[in-house]
Design a protein around this motif. Structure first.
Motif, mmCIF file in Angstrom:
data_model
loop_
_atom_site.group_PDB
_atom_site.id
_atom_site.type_symbol
_atom_site.label_atom_id
_atom_site.label_comp_id
_atom_site.label_asym_id
_atom_site.label_seq_id
_atom_site.Cartn_x
_atom_site.Cartn_y
_atom_site.Cartn_z
ATOM 1 N N GLY A 106 8.520 -14.592 62.635
ATOM 2 C CA GLY A 106 8.827 -13.624 63.680
ATOM 3 C C GLY A 106 8.015 -12.356 63.541
ATOM 4 O O GLY A 106 7.561 -11.783 64.541
ATOM 5 N N ALA A 124 8.030 -16.062 72.342
ATOM 6 C CA ALA A 124 8.793 -16.908 71.418
ATOM 7 C C ALA A 124 9.329 -18.141 72.147
ATOM 8 O O ALA A 124 9.286 -19.257 71.616
ATOM 9 N N ALA A 137 12.163 -16.998 66.221
ATOM 10 C CA ALA A 137 11.452 -15.725 66.113
ATOM 11 C C ALA A 137 12.364 -14.592 65.669
ATOM 12 O O ALA A 137 11.895 -13.607 65.086
#
Length: 298
Positions: free
Chosen positions: A35, A58, A28
């Motif tokens: 991301g 994440a 991420a």
């Protein structure tokens, strides 16, 4: 591939969660679309999201990925990891006995790999999956997910027929309701207030068989201590609206309700708002240039 998955599955679940969490956070934070999408989708749904929550989301995605070998390659589940007998199966059994099968919706939330296998301990289930384009990978995924009591149905006309037949036998079917369908197989419905192309398959199966519709997920507990199940009836006590657009909105609202129970465990990096090739524009953008709208929805 099979040997690699088997090798990963030999690790304790706590180690897999630790490794997966670190890899998920790293993915991420690397430059790229993934991301950005994770942060944008999470912030759209929850404007007050903190950096710590984004990081945990994440990590949860990484844990989800490394859970797959664990549940695909082990011959049996450790029943101590999950305790669904009190929270899920009595209600599911009652609904299934009262009606013609049951439609179980499991969104990209928590650990959705544990649910079909734990359900199969009690009753058979047929789970829908979107097959990869590569034939060898498609065969691998189907083989790994097929277990005693668990049948896999590809997202093709043949797979839909498998689901309908299972329901008519009084069995359960499992579907990921927030999977973006192909053009012509869905409708636009709000998801956290934003148009999302949403499947109409659940509505068609429900109207064909009158099977009740439930939404459930397995919440991942801290330190790999297990999972706890949550379930909601969708629509009016499991009955969807007759109109497919309204039914799609009902399903999306039910997904939102479950996400609110564990928002950091949702797969926010999934491209939920994409417009499939060939799909009509969403209603509130019908008058805008197509290319600009498509960029907005990516």
């Amino acid at each position: 591939m099979t040997f690699l998955f088997w090798l990963i599955s030999r690790l304790p679940l706590r180690a897999l969660h630790a490794i997966g969490g670190a890899l998920g956070l790293l993915a991420a934070r690397l430059p790229g679309r993934y991301g950005r999408r994770l942060a944008e989708n999470f912030r759209h749904a929850y404007p007050d999201v903190t950096d710590a929550m984004l990081a945990e989301a994440a990590r949860a995605t990484g844990r989800l990925i490394l859970e797959m070998p664990y549940f695909w390659c082990r011959k049996s589940l450790d029943a101590r990891l999950y305790n669904f007998d009190d929270s899920l199966w009595p209600t599911l059994n009652r609904l299934q006995l009262q009606a013609n099968g049951i439609i179980i919706l499991t969104p990209h939330l928590g650990c959705f790999e544990v649910l079909p296998q734990s359900h199969a301990v009690h009753r058979p289930v047929t789970a829908l999956f979107k097959p990869p384009h590569q034939p060898w990978l498609r065969d691998f995924v189907e083989r790994m997910r097929t277990r005693p009591g668990v049948s896999m149905a590809p997202a093709t006309p043949r797979g839909v027929r498998m689901l309908a037949k299972a329901l008519k036998r009084g069995e359960a079917v499992g579907i990921l309701p927030d999977q973006v369908p192909s053009a012509g197989e869905g409708t636009w419905a709000p998801f956290f207030g934003k148009p999302a192309y949403s499947m109409t398959l659940v509505h068609r199966l429900h109207k064909l068989t009158r099977a009740p519709v439930v939404m459930m997920f397995a919440e991942r507990l801290p330190k790999a201590t297990g999972y706890i199940g949550h379930m909601r009836l969708v629509g009016n006590d499991g009955v969807l609206a007759d109109d497919p657009d309204t039914a799609a909105a009902q399903i999306n609202r039910a997904v939102e309700e479950l996400i609110s129970m564990a928002p950091t465990q949702y797969l926010w990096g999934y491209n939920r708002y994409k417009r499939p090739t060939g799909a009509d524009l969403p209603p509130d953008t019908a008058g805008q240039p197509q290319a600009a709208t498509h960029d907005t929805l990516q």
